[in-house]
Design an enzyme around this catalytic site. Structure first.
Site, mmCIF file in Angstrom:
data_model
loop_
_atom_site.group_PDB
_atom_site.id
_atom_site.type_symbol
_atom_site.label_atom_id
_atom_site.label_comp_id
_atom_site.label_asym_id
_atom_site.label_seq_id
_atom_site.Cartn_x
_atom_site.Cartn_y
_atom_site.Cartn_z
ATOM 1 N N CYS A 198 -6.179 -4.444 7.000
ATOM 2 C CA CYS A 198 -7.321 -3.316 6.886
ATOM 3 C C CYS A 198 -8.498 -3.695 6.171
ATOM 4 O O CYS A 198 -9.581 -3.535 6.562
ATOM 5 C CB CYS A 198 -6.717 -2.102 6.714
ATOM 6 S SG CYS A 198 -6.226 -1.991 4.594
ATOM 7 N N CYS B 128 0.808 -1.293 0.023
ATOM 8 C CA CYS B 128 -0.026 -0.194 -0.027
ATOM 9 C C CYS B 128 0.910 1.295 -0.006
ATOM 10 O O CYS B 128 0.641 2.400 -0.616
ATOM 11 C CB CYS B 128 -0.967 -0.030 1.225
ATOM 12 S SG CYS B 128 -2.125 1.516 1.423
#
Length: 356
Positions: A193, A101
């Site tokens: 997440c 990410c």
């Protein structure tokens, strides 16, 4: 400078934005909408990018008196992080989605857009330091995030600011409390997440389907169990194996072969690794001359170990470890740090661990 503050809705990014404002910069806040279903609420410390996270970020921006926007990057996040995560597990590797990410979303998609809009840099709440353009560990060893930033290049680091790297997490929360931020006591996010229930195996099974196969003992070659998919395992794993072995010694995953759907297990003495081979590296600055003495961190929460770095096959590296390490999983990032006491917190770069 004109700064874009990436505001997740947590305490770290809130304080980072506040410190940038205090320093006199022209700051604009942005919340990254990464989930296709943002109406889902958080469950304590699980999950992120929910509607309440966006509201928390907006409230902080309002209190700071800065402009605030939401950028929808859900499609790109799915392609570059979630789909990559699934593909890596399907190939028998263990990826780090936070590192991916940072590499592809926060410091490529976001930074590129910020620079195109005329911003000078992106400020984030990462616990790491930048000194003279060089990436270093945070002073708070327990919260240091330099490992997941080790994939960044010098160009990306030149467009980043990490205001929290010189303080502890306790101090960050104290600053937030002093300012009256509601997020001062908000739990830190943990786990992955986009898997808010924490069930990674279940998530992967839903994406990949059942792919049953044998679990084989390395010492005897005997089949000691079965599984519903190699994606449910990682090298070094001990728990959840469900084996029928003839002795009471614990078994660990030694290797994963997705083509034959075979998971090989063995006793603790078989898990040690003295040499790690990697894919091509990325460097946070100029590529150093090899051979090189360094320290390497092989997992996000592992201790660094001394090593000698030499050139390997196909542009990769060979890391000769000073002490035997266990649970070294292909797909993880081998992050290299300078070895001497003066520069021991300096991040040199990283390379993905390859299948032995």
């Amino acid at each position: 400078m004109r700064l874009l503050a990436a505001m997740s809705g947590g305490v770290d990014s809130a304080v980072a934005a506040a410190l940038a404002v205090d320093a006199g910069h022209d700051v604009t806040g942005v919340h990254l909408a990464l989930s296709p279903d943002r109406q889902t609420l958080r469950s304590g410390a699980r999950g992120c990018c929910s509607v309440e996270d966006a509201h928390d970020a907006r409230r902080v921006a309002d209190e700071l008196g800065i402009p605030f926007y939401v950028w929808d990057l859900a499609e790109r996040f799915t392609e570059d992080v979630v789909d990559d995560f699934v593909a890596e597990y399907a190939a028998g590797r263990t990826p780090n989605p936070c590192l991916r990410c940072n590499e592809r979303i926060k410091f490529t998609a976001v930074l590129d857009r910020a620079l195109a809009l005329g911003f000078d840099a992106v400020v984030t709440g990462h616990h790491a330091r930048l000194a003279g353009g060089q990436l270093r560990r945070s002073v708070d060893a327990a919260k240091d995030q330099s490992y997941v930033l080790g994939v960044l290049t010098a160009g990306q680091l030149a467009g980043a600011l990490f205001p929290l790297g010189s303080m502890t997490k306790e101090r960050v929360r104290a600053i937030a409390a002093e300012r009256g931020f509601a997020v001062a006591t908000k739990p830190d996010s943990h786990d992955i997440c986009f898997i808010p229930d924490g069930d990674t195996r279940g998530f992967l099974t839903r994406r990949l389907g059942a792919r049953p196969g044998p679990v084989v003992d390395a010492a005897t070659g005997a089949t000691v169990g079965t599984h519903e998919g190699t994606h449910g395992f990682t090298v070094g794993q001990r728990r959840g194996l469900g084996l029928a072995v003839g002795d009471q010694r614990p078994r660990f995953v030694l290797s994963i072969e997705p083509v034959t759907r075979t998971v090989t297990v063995g006793t603790a003495e078989l898990t040690g690794v003295d040499v790690v081979r990697t894919g091509p590296p990325t460097w946070t600055g100029a590529a150093p001359a090899l051979p090189l003495r360094a320290e390497v961190q092989l997992r996000a929460h592992a201790a660094a170990v001394a090593c000698e770095v030499t050139a390997g096959a196909d542009g990769g590296l060979v890391l000769a470890l000073a002490t035997t390490q266990r649970g070294v999983a292909p797909g993880q990032s081998a992050v290299l740090y300078a070895p001497d006491p003066v520069r021991g917190d300096l991040v040199l770069g990283q390379a993905p661990v390859a299948v032995p």
